[in-house]
Write a protein that holds these residues in place. Structure first.
Motif, PDB file in Angstrom:
ATOM      1  N   ALA A 313       0.831  -1.206   0.000  1.00 40.86           N
ATOM      2  CA  ALA A 313       0.000   0.000   0.000  1.00 40.86           C
ATOM      3  C   ALA A 313       0.864   1.254   0.000  1.00 40.86           C
ATOM      4  CB  ALA A 313      -0.925  -0.010   1.214  1.00 40.86           C
ATOM      5  N   LEU A 314       1.931   1.243   0.802  1.00 40.53           N
ATOM      6  CA  LEU A 314       2.837   2.390   0.825  1.00 40.53           C
ATOM      7  C   LEU A 314       3.509   2.594  -0.530  1.00 40.53           C
ATOM      8  CD1 LEU A 314       4.547   1.888   4.296  1.00 40.53           C
ATOM      9  CD2 LEU A 314       3.368   3.974   3.580  1.00 40.53           C
ATOM     10  N   ALA A 315       3.950   1.489  -1.149  1.00 40.08           N
ATOM     11  CA  ALA A 315       4.612   1.600  -2.446  1.00 40.08           C
ATOM     12  C   ALA A 315       3.666   2.140  -3.504  1.00 40.08           C
ATOM     13  CB  ALA A 315       5.163   0.245  -2.877  1.00 40.08           C
ATOM     14  N   ASN A 316       2.445   1.634  -3.542  1.00 38.28           N
ATOM     15  CA  ASN A 316       1.468   2.121  -4.524  1.00 38.28           C
ATOM     16  C   ASN A 316       1.150   3.599  -4.312  1.00 38.28           C
ATOM     17  OD1 ASN A 316       0.921  -0.123  -6.244  1.00 38.28           O
ATOM     18  ND2 ASN A 316      -0.160  -1.115  -4.564  1.00 38.28           N
ATOM     19  N   TYR A 317       1.001   3.994  -3.054  1.00 43.62           N
ATOM     20  CA  TYR A 317       0.745   5.403  -2.779  1.00 43.62           C
ATOM     21  C   TYR A 317       1.942   6.260  -3.204  1.00 43.62           C
ATOM     22  CZ  TYR A 317       0.331   9.789  -0.250  1.00 43.62           C
ATOM     23  OH  TYR A 317       0.293  11.129   0.068  1.00 43.62           O
ATOM     24  N   THR A 318       3.152   5.802  -2.905  1.00 47.02           N
ATOM     25  CA  THR A 318       4.359   6.544  -3.283  1.00 47.02           C
ATOM     26  C   THR A 318       4.446   6.709  -4.794  1.00 47.02           C
ATOM     27  OG1 THR A 318       5.513   5.654  -1.350  1.00 47.02           O
ATOM     28  CG2 THR A 318       6.873   6.613  -3.088  1.00 47.02           C
ATOM     29  N   LEU A 319       4.155   5.648  -5.523  1.00 46.76           N
ATOM     30  CA  LEU A 319       4.206   5.712  -6.988  1.00 46.76           C
ATOM     31  C   LEU A 319       3.101   6.594  -7.543  1.00 46.76           C
ATOM     32  CD1 LEU A 319       5.073   1.965  -7.597  1.00 46.76           C
ATOM     33  CD2 LEU A 319       6.560   3.910  -8.101  1.00 46.76           C
ATOM     34  N   ASP A 320       1.912   6.522  -6.949  1.00 47.43           N
ATOM     35  CA  ASP A 320       0.817   7.404  -7.376  1.00 47.43           C
ATOM     36  C   ASP A 320       1.200   8.865  -7.183  1.00 47.43           C
ATOM     37  OD1 ASP A 320      -0.795   5.249  -8.035  1.00 47.43           O
ATOM     38  OD2 ASP A 320      -1.953   5.299  -6.171  1.00 47.43           O
ATOM     39  N   LEU A 321       1.749   9.169  -6.021  1.00 49.15           N
ATOM     40  CA  LEU A 321       2.100  10.555  -5.711  1.00 49.15           C
ATOM     41  C   LEU A 321       3.258  11.024  -6.586  1.00 49.15           C
ATOM     42  CD1 LEU A 321       1.634  13.044  -3.994  1.00 49.15           C
ATOM     43  CD2 LEU A 321       3.064  12.029  -2.198  1.00 49.15           C
TER      44      LEU A 321
END
Length: 403
Positions: A313-321
């Protein structure tokens, strides 16, 4: 679930909502955090300090060592601590009891295991062989292989893992330290075995953040550190794994007195202990093992599956941002990556790391142009990622950094 719009992603309130819904949020309170304003995104290099570690090390120093002195080796079972901690780590990496020992550094563990792999099935201690390793592999792994080739006549090093024909030993990391790319352990182990090769897996960037099942994957040998996602502390001892079916064939190159069947029979010739005890060397690092044990217990209590879910979840959020802010990344989305870190690429990475640190944002760097944002799930908040990336975006938007 669909991704939020770029505008919503950039809004800090979105990160705050993700933190509010995080089932692991309370685990951050298990760690020593002296500066609540610090954004620490380097737990993939050195994990934060668990509070239980402070208490455990204090007990060893003030009660066991200070009070019981040398009798602690028996009274508190310091003699077998590497094996005890190994059994506590084993479920986290999918190993069986008696297959893991926590002892020495990752470098020493790899040196031992590559030699073990070369000697499997042979009584010739000077046996040669071909060891394959990528030229982009983590430096220690390459250095160890090169050093073994220098010490053992007939051992040759092959760069690359595409063609394994004629290869005896493969050395590789499960997670790429630059990009966080995650390899398929079962498939790659089977491919190596089909070519007649034994694989030594490096789990240093894996243990404590990726659910690993060494047994199901058919892995034979593995090593890894405990000071990254396992929060074992600086220089905490590393671990070695050897599949049980190979224990009778173990012959490792460093014959220390803790690997001797009767270590106090000082005048007897060396005769190796059975099982993983044969991988032990000199006197165990009791303080380091105590710290590593505490960190391992935090991961075990929180649950590796829950930790991995938050890492993703953290990785996906980081990539989205990063996408929304126009920052360039070289990390694929989970499950193709481990979720343990995201690499942001910028030609001024060195200077940007310094400028972020000046703003109390700690990230890692890998030459020539990689900023690694470590996403240690038990301590990293979504708002930490938001602060780091929006600050990085602001710095990149300014006049060119290089003069």
């Amino acid at each position: 679930m669909s991704k939020p719009s770029p505008t919503r992603t950039v809004d800090r309130s979105h990160a705050e909502a993700l933190d509010a819904a995080d089932p692991l949020a309370s685990w951050r309170d298990e760690f020593v955090i002296n500066d609540p304003e610090l954004v620490y995104l380097d737990g993939n290099s050195l994990g934060m300090t668990p509070k239980r570690t402070v208490a455990a090390v204090r007990d060893v120093v003030e009660t066991q060592w200070s009070g019981d002195l040398i009798t602690s080796w028996w009274k508190h079972d310091w003699l077998n601590l590497p094996l005890v901690v190994g059994d506590e780590l084993a479920p986290i990496i999918g190993a069986r009891p008696g297959e893991v020992v926590v002892n020495e550094s990752t470098t020493v563990c790899l040196f031992q295991l590559v030699n073990v792999a070369l000697d499997l099935g042979s009584d010739d201690e000077r046996r040669g062989g071909v060891v394959a390793v990528e030229d982009t592999e983590f430096p220690t792994d390459r250095y160890v292989v090169d050093g073994i080739a220098r010490l053992r006549p007939g051992v040759r090093v092959r760069s690359g893992l595409t063609d394994l024909d004629g290869v005896d030993v493969v050395v590789r990391s499960l997670v790429d330290y630059r990009t966080a790319a995650l390899h398929d352990m079962a498939a790659e182990t089977a491919r190596a075995k089909a070519a007649g090769a034994v694989t030594v897996w490096d789990l240093s960037h894996t243990a404590g953040v990726v659910p690993v099942d060494l047994t199901t994957a058919g892995a034979d040998l593995a090593a890894g550190c405990t000071y990254k996602f396992l929060n074992g502390g600086p220089g905490a001892p590393a671990f070695s794994y050897v599949r049980s079916e190979l224990h009778d064939r173990l012959r490792q190159p460093i014959q220390g007195w803790f690997a001797q069947q009767d270590q106090f029979a000082m005048d007897e010739p060396f005769s190796a202990r059975h099982g993983m005890a044969a991988m032990m060397n000199g006197t165990p690092q009791v303080l380091g093992l105590t710290a590593a044990r505490s960190g391992i217990s935090v991961t075990a209590d929180a649950g590796i599956d829950a930790i991995a879910a938050k890492a993703h979840a953290l990785a996906n959020y980081t990539l989205d941002l990063a996408d929304a802010l126009g920052l360039r990344t070289s990390t694929e989305r989970p499950p193709a990556s481990s979720g343990g870190h995201v690499s942001v690429n910028h030609p001024d990475a060195t200077e940007l790391q310094v400028q972020l640190a000046d703003r109390s944002i700690i990230v890692d760097k890998r030459d020539p142009d990689v900023l690694r944002l470590g996403l240690s799930p038990l301590t990293t908040r979504f708002v930490d990622v938001h602060t780091a990336l929006t600050t990085l975006h602001e710095l990149c938007d300014r006049a060119p950094i290089r003069s």
